[in-house]
Design a protein around this motif. Structure first.
Motif, PDB file in Angstrom:
ATOM      1  N   GLY A   1      15.510 -32.214 -26.262  1.00 57.71           N
ATOM      2  CA  GLY A   1      15.913 -30.664 -26.123  1.00 57.71           C
ATOM      3  C   GLY A   1      15.136 -30.003 -27.357  1.00 57.71           C
ATOM      4  N   PRO A   2      14.818 -28.699 -27.372  1.00 59.88           N
ATOM      5  CA  PRO A   2      14.204 -28.055 -28.511  1.00 59.88           C
ATOM      6  C   PRO A   2      14.991 -28.217 -29.750  1.00 59.88           C
ATOM      7  CG  PRO A   2      15.233 -26.401 -26.860  1.00 59.88           C
ATOM      8  CD  PRO A   2      15.437 -27.715 -26.250  1.00 59.88           C
ATOM      9  N   TYR A   3      14.226 -28.149 -30.820  1.00 58.66           N
ATOM     10  CA  TYR A   3      14.973 -28.151 -32.056  1.00 58.66           C
ATOM     11  C   TYR A   3      15.490 -26.790 -32.392  1.00 58.66           C
ATOM     12  CZ  TYR A   3      15.045 -29.868 -37.025  1.00 58.66           C
ATOM     13  OH  TYR A   3      15.729 -30.333 -38.361  1.00 58.66           O
ATOM     14  N   PRO A   4      17.066 -26.847 -32.675  1.00 55.14           N
ATOM     15  CA  PRO A   4      17.868 -25.683 -32.606  1.00 55.14           C
ATOM     16  C   PRO A   4      17.833 -24.952 -33.924  1.00 55.14           C
ATOM     17  CG  PRO A   4      19.114 -27.691 -32.962  1.00 55.14           C
ATOM     18  CD  PRO A   4      17.704 -28.251 -32.929  1.00 55.14           C
ATOM     19  N   VAL A   5      16.658 -24.162 -34.234  1.00 56.85           N
ATOM     20  CA  VAL A   5      16.447 -23.649 -35.336  1.00 56.85           C
ATOM     21  C   VAL A   5      17.497 -22.402 -35.748  1.00 56.85           C
ATOM     22  CG1 VAL A   5      14.728 -22.100 -36.600  1.00 56.85           C
ATOM     23  CG2 VAL A   5      13.755 -24.017 -35.328  1.00 56.85           C
ATOM     24  N   ASP A   6      17.707 -21.697 -34.539  1.00 51.57           N
ATOM     25  CA  ASP A   6      18.782 -20.527 -34.886  1.00 51.57           C
ATOM     26  C   ASP A   6      20.052 -21.041 -35.181  1.00 51.57           C
ATOM     27  OD1 ASP A   6      16.398 -18.855 -34.694  1.00 51.57           O
ATOM     28  OD2 ASP A   6      16.874 -18.333 -32.403  1.00 51.57           O
ATOM     29  N   LYS A   7      20.498 -21.931 -34.448  1.00 56.99           N
ATOM     30  CA  LYS A   7      21.952 -22.597 -34.559  1.00 56.99           C
ATOM     31  C   LYS A   7      22.062 -23.202 -35.945  1.00 56.99           C
ATOM     32  CE  LYS A   7      22.838 -23.576 -29.744  1.00 56.99           C
ATOM     33  NZ  LYS A   7      22.918 -24.846 -28.929  1.00 56.99           N
ATOM     34  N   ILE A   8      20.922 -23.793 -36.386  1.00 53.41           N
ATOM     35  CA  ILE A   8      21.017 -24.490 -37.477  1.00 53.41           C
ATOM     36  C   ILE A   8      21.269 -23.276 -39.014  1.00 53.41           C
ATOM     37  CG2 ILE A   8      19.881 -25.969 -39.570  1.00 53.41           C
ATOM     38  CD1 ILE A   8      18.660 -27.471 -37.029  1.00 53.41           C
ATOM     39  N   ILE A   9      20.164 -22.138 -38.638  1.00 52.81           N
ATOM     40  CA  ILE A   9      20.235 -21.224 -39.670  1.00 52.81           C
ATOM     41  C   ILE A   9      21.545 -20.429 -39.844  1.00 52.81           C
ATOM     42  CG2 ILE A   9      19.243 -18.994 -40.254  1.00 52.81           C
ATOM     43  CD1 ILE A   9      16.920 -20.923 -40.509  1.00 52.81           C
ATOM     44  N   LYS A  10      22.243 -20.162 -38.482  1.00 53.44           N
ATOM     45  CA  LYS A  10      23.387 -19.597 -38.438  1.00 53.44           C
ATOM     46  C   LYS A  10      24.460 -20.295 -39.301  1.00 53.44           C
ATOM     47  CE  LYS A  10      26.295 -17.585 -34.928  1.00 53.44           C
ATOM     48  NZ  LYS A  10      26.828 -17.778 -33.800  1.00 53.44           N
ATOM     49  N   GLU A  11      24.246 -21.600 -39.209  1.00 54.53           N
ATOM     50  CA  GLU A  11      25.537 -22.324 -39.794  1.00 54.53           C
ATOM     51  C   GLU A  11      25.253 -22.691 -41.205  1.00 54.53           C
ATOM     52  OE1 GLU A  11      27.987 -23.421 -37.671  1.00 54.53           O
ATOM     53  OE2 GLU A  11      28.804 -24.611 -39.434  1.00 54.53           O
ATOM     54  N   LEU A  12      23.927 -22.694 -41.628  1.00 54.13           N
ATOM     55  CA  LEU A  12      23.651 -22.760 -42.924  1.00 54.13           C
ATOM     56  C   LEU A  12      24.162 -21.421 -43.620  1.00 54.13           C
ATOM     57  CD1 LEU A  12      20.292 -24.282 -43.162  1.00 54.13           C
ATOM     58  CD2 LEU A  12      22.269 -25.333 -44.202  1.00 54.13           C
ATOM     59  N   LYS A  13      24.063 -20.370 -43.169  1.00 55.12           N
ATOM     60  CA  LYS A  13      24.492 -19.139 -43.697  1.00 55.12           C
ATOM     61  C   LYS A  13      25.854 -19.045 -43.722  1.00 55.12           C
ATOM     62  CE  LYS A  13      21.216 -15.967 -43.775  1.00 55.12           C
ATOM     63  NZ  LYS A  13      20.930 -15.077 -45.069  1.00 55.12           N
ATOM     64  N   LYS A  14      26.595 -19.633 -42.844  1.00 55.78           N
ATOM     65  CA  LYS A  14      28.110 -19.665 -42.649  1.00 55.78           C
ATOM     66  C   LYS A  14      28.549 -20.582 -43.511  1.00 55.78           C
ATOM     67  CE  LYS A  14      31.529 -20.215 -39.289  1.00 55.78           C
ATOM     68  NZ  LYS A  14      31.627 -20.595 -37.840  1.00 55.78           N
ATOM     69  N   ASN A  15      28.062 -21.793 -43.534  1.00 54.53           N
ATOM     70  CA  ASN A  15      29.095 -22.953 -44.323  1.00 54.53           C
ATOM     71  C   ASN A  15      28.114 -23.620 -45.149  1.00 54.53           C
ATOM     72  OD1 ASN A  15      31.387 -22.862 -42.985  1.00 54.53           O
ATOM     73  ND2 ASN A  15      30.592 -23.685 -41.033  1.00 54.53           N
ATOM     74  N   LYS A  16      26.862 -23.280 -45.411  1.00 53.79           N
ATOM     75  CA  LYS A  16      25.935 -23.685 -46.375  1.00 53.79           C
ATOM     76  C   LYS A  16      25.534 -25.279 -46.177  1.00 53.79           C
ATOM     77  CE  LYS A  16      26.553 -20.853 -50.525  1.00 53.79           C
ATOM     78  NZ  LYS A  16      25.279 -20.694 -51.100  1.00 53.79           N
ATOM     79  N   MET A  17      26.160 -26.012 -45.134  1.00 57.01           N
ATOM     80  CA  MET A  17      25.472 -27.035 -44.721  1.00 57.01           C
ATOM     81  C   MET A  17      25.704 -27.338 -43.194  1.00 57.01           C
ATOM     82  SD  MET A  17      28.000 -29.837 -46.642  1.00 57.01           S
ATOM     83  CE  MET A  17      29.653 -29.826 -46.656  1.00 57.01           C
ATOM     84  N   VAL A  18      24.894 -28.231 -42.854  1.00 60.65           N
ATOM     85  CA  VAL A  18      24.919 -28.568 -41.177  1.00 60.65           C
ATOM     86  C   VAL A  18      24.364 -29.861 -41.066  1.00 60.65           C
ATOM     87  CG1 VAL A  18      23.104 -27.292 -40.910  1.00 60.65           C
ATOM     88  CG2 VAL A  18      24.593 -27.580 -39.120  1.00 60.65           C
ATOM     89  N   GLY A  19      24.815 -30.592 -40.101  1.00 59.17           N
ATOM     90  CA  GLY A  19      24.295 -31.808 -39.511  1.00 59.17           C
ATOM     91  C   GLY A  19      23.164 -31.344 -38.367  1.00 59.17           C
ATOM     92  N   VAL A  20      21.730 -32.121 -38.205  1.00 53.25           N
ATOM     93  CA  VAL A  20      21.160 -31.992 -37.126  1.00 53.25           C
ATOM     94  C   VAL A  20      20.628 -33.346 -36.563  1.00 53.25           C
ATOM     95  CG1 VAL A  20      19.039 -31.618 -38.568  1.00 53.25           C
ATOM     96  CG2 VAL A  20      19.057 -30.917 -36.324  1.00 53.25           C
ATOM     97  N   ALA A  21      20.939 -33.466 -35.254  1.00 56.01           N
ATOM     98  CA  ALA A  21      20.455 -34.862 -34.696  1.00 56.01           C
ATOM     99  C   ALA A  21      19.528 -34.316 -33.452  1.00 56.01           C
ATOM    100  CB  ALA A  21      21.812 -35.548 -34.100  1.00 56.01           C
ATOM    101  N   ASN A  22      18.488 -34.312 -33.492  1.00 57.72           N
ATOM    102  CA  ASN A  22      17.560 -33.849 -32.510  1.00 57.72           C
ATOM    103  C   ASN A  22      16.146 -34.537 -32.365  1.00 57.72           C
ATOM    104  OD1 ASN A  22      15.009 -31.613 -31.749  1.00 57.72           O
ATOM    105  ND2 ASN A  22      16.999 -31.226 -30.666  1.00 57.72           N
ATOM    106  N   GLY A  23      15.640 -34.828 -31.158  1.00 58.95           N
ATOM    107  CA  GLY A  23      14.365 -35.121 -31.089  1.00 58.95           C
ATOM    108  C   GLY A  23      14.281 -36.858 -31.326  1.00 58.95           C
ATOM    109  N   ARG A  24      13.259 -37.274 -31.674  1.00 63.67           N
ATOM    110  CA  ARG A  24      12.922 -38.776 -32.096  1.00 63.67           C
ATOM    111  C   ARG A  24      13.505 -39.088 -33.340  1.00 63.67           C
ATOM    112  NH1 ARG A  24       8.219 -41.345 -28.493  1.00 63.67           N
ATOM    113  NH2 ARG A  24       9.516 -42.926 -29.048  1.00 63.67           N
ATOM    114  N   ALA A  25      14.080 -40.229 -33.329  1.00 65.59           N
ATOM    115  CA  ALA A  25      14.741 -40.798 -35.027  1.00 65.59           C
ATOM    116  C   ALA A  25      13.544 -41.150 -35.719  1.00 65.59           C
ATOM    117  CB  ALA A  25      15.745 -41.662 -34.679  1.00 65.59           C
TER     118      ALA A  25
END
Ligand SMILES: [Fe+2]
Length: 493
Positions: A325-349
């Motif tokens: 899946g595409p790297y979820p840039v917009d969703k991550i930014i939204k969550e960082l703005k709201k809660n200051k932290m977020v987990g991301v699990a995308n692409g190859r480990a």
């Protein structure tokens, strides 16, 4: 033909697959599939994932010479593990791999190949420092390609078991109550809090000859009972051990500088993960390459590289299990703005011990409260800071990079932070940070940092590994869901 490299049987088992045109098709860690931290054995999950990337017939290559290791174990009075790679891997898993013959390579040569053949250099001086290979604990090599592009390695110097910088550091790790072979990075973090008041005595007590790295004791079995550190403070032991380790590494680098004919350094072995000591390498070499996985798990890539025999097309460390899946840039930014932290699990480990943006817990690094917030989830020792991940072109505005390093794409080195008061969460007690720089490579994490910079004017984030406490890093979507439920922190795929 594909080339499959395997490291297994001691700690941190892994598999790598290289194609016949030098692309790394897969490189991963067994622990991420078995969920056993530092799993020494391969498991069905990683073998199946790796084989799904193997496009043709393949050869199998093993990262060390089992009979040579068994000889060392016999000589030291230890139980011998096995004389054959097939027995170490296990008959059922060998069947899964197609029951083919396995070519074995020497442990330190595998380290050398993992470093040199992924490096940008055509000629390099290679230094390998680890706990133990089969017999070698330190080795210096000259590495180059001939006119046909075949890699050649000439060993210039080596130090044999039990004369080992890695075993010394592991024994000190054990002395302060941490797990040897696993938690050396915590000892390194503790060093900033102590004073190196025992360093001189450590040298005179444990070393016969500092210049030639001859040890008096076999530290493989830990420190001797009733040793002189009985009453010492843990932080002072850490600080002293770090200083002794750095002194010994400098002796090796000085030797390599004199013996090698290239001023390009390729550095590997588990001790190359000591990013605090790595700040000193630029004293001896102009150009430095440390592969993101220089320890034994990375040796699966070294074994495959020796099978392939030529330069590998190195792009990045995102080589493991794929969460598509595409790297979820917009969703991550939204969550960082709201809660200051977020987990991301995308692409190859990530291949290597460090989360570099695809299996990461990311946070806004600004302000005093974020460290405690992230620590509520990570619950690790309070003295340990988190790492910054920064747009590479901004690194010099925020950090003083040590000599020899214009970047640190895999968190290989520490740098002094220029504005520690603004970013207390990513700065250690001594105002240094384990920096990760991100080049203009079009990766998902690059796009995220660019978007974050555009929105906030801040070119960096806090980055720590996404893992449930006591478990290896998140690997697949199921792990990401478990993390989200357990910690009530959004993980975006
Ligand atoms: Fe090693």
């Amino acid at each position: 033909m594909n080339y499959i490299g395997i490291s297994a049987g001691f700690h941190d088992a892994g598999i790598s697959v290289i194609s016949d045109n030098g692309n790394i098709l897969f490189a991963g860690h067994s622990e991420r599939y078995s969920k056993k931290k530092h799993d020494p054995d391969l498991c069905e999950g990683i073998i199946k994932d790796a084989l799904s990337y193997a496009t043709y017939n393949y050869e199998l290559h093993y990262y060390e010479k089992p009979w040579l290791k068994a000889f060392r174990q016999f000589r030291a009075g230890q139980p011998m593990i096995s004389l054959s790679a097939k027995k170490i891997i296990g008959p059922e898993l060998c069947d899964l791999l197609g029951d083919k013959p396995i070519t074995t390579h020497s442990h330190h040569k595998s380290h050398a190949a993992a470093g040199f053949q992924t490096s940008p250099f055509d000629h390099a001086t290679v230094v390998i420092i680890d706990a133990i290979g089969e017999l070698d604990c330190i080795s210096i090599w000259d590495a180059c390609y001939d006119k046909n592009g075949t890699a050649h390695y000439t060993k210039l110097w080596s130090k044999k078991y039990p004369n080992s910088i890695g075993l010394f550091y592991s024994a000190m790790t054990q002395r302060v109550g941490l797990k040897p072979n696993e938690e050396e990075y915590i000892l390194m973090g503790m060093a900033a809090y102590g004073k190196p008041k025992h360093a001189n005595r450590m040298v005179s007590h444990y070393l016969e000859n500092l210049f030639d790295l001859d040890f008096r004791h076999n530290l493989h079995i830990g420190l001797e009972p009733n040793n002189f550190l009985q009453q010492a403070e843990d932080m002072d032991i850490a600080s002293s051990a770090q200083l002794v380790c750095e002194t010994l590494i400098e002796k090796v680098m000085h030797k390599a500088f004199r013996l090698g004919s290239s001023k390009n350094l390729v550095y590997g072995g588990g001790v190359a993960l000591n990013c605090l000591a790595n700040r000193l390498l630029g004293k001896y070499f102009n150009n430095i390459w440390i592969m993101p996985n220089p320890g034994d798990a990375g040796n699966s890539l070294g074994a495959a590289a020796l099978g392939y025999g030529r330069k590998i097309n190195w792009t990045d460390a995102f080589l493991g299990h794929d969460i598509k899946g595409p790297y979820p840039v917009d969703k991550i930014i939204k969550e960082l703005k709201k809660n200051k932290m977020v987990g991301v699990a995308n692409g190859r480990a990530e291949f290597g011990p460090r989360a570099l943006g695809n299996r990461s817990l990311l946070a806004d690094p600004r302000g005093p409260e974020i460290k405690d917030k992230v620590n509520e989830i990570k619950r690790r020792q309070k003295f340990r800071p988190f790492a910054p991940i920064i747009l590479e072109e901004h690194v010099d505005n925020y950090f003083d990079m040590p000599a020899g390093f214009s970047n640190s794409r895999y968190m290989q080195v520490i740098a002094r932070c220029r504005h520690p008061d603004f970013f207390p969460a990513i700065v250690h007690h001594d105002n240094t940070s384990r920096v990760q720089t991100v080049a203009k490579d079009g990766s998902g994490i690059r796009q995220l940092l660019e978007a974050w910079y555009e929105k906030t004017g801040c070119p960096m984030l806090l980055n720590t590994s996404l893992n449930i406490r006591g478990e290896p890093m998140v690997n697949d979507r199921m792990d990401a869901d478990r993390f989200e439920k357990l910690y009530n922190l959004k993980v975006i795929s």
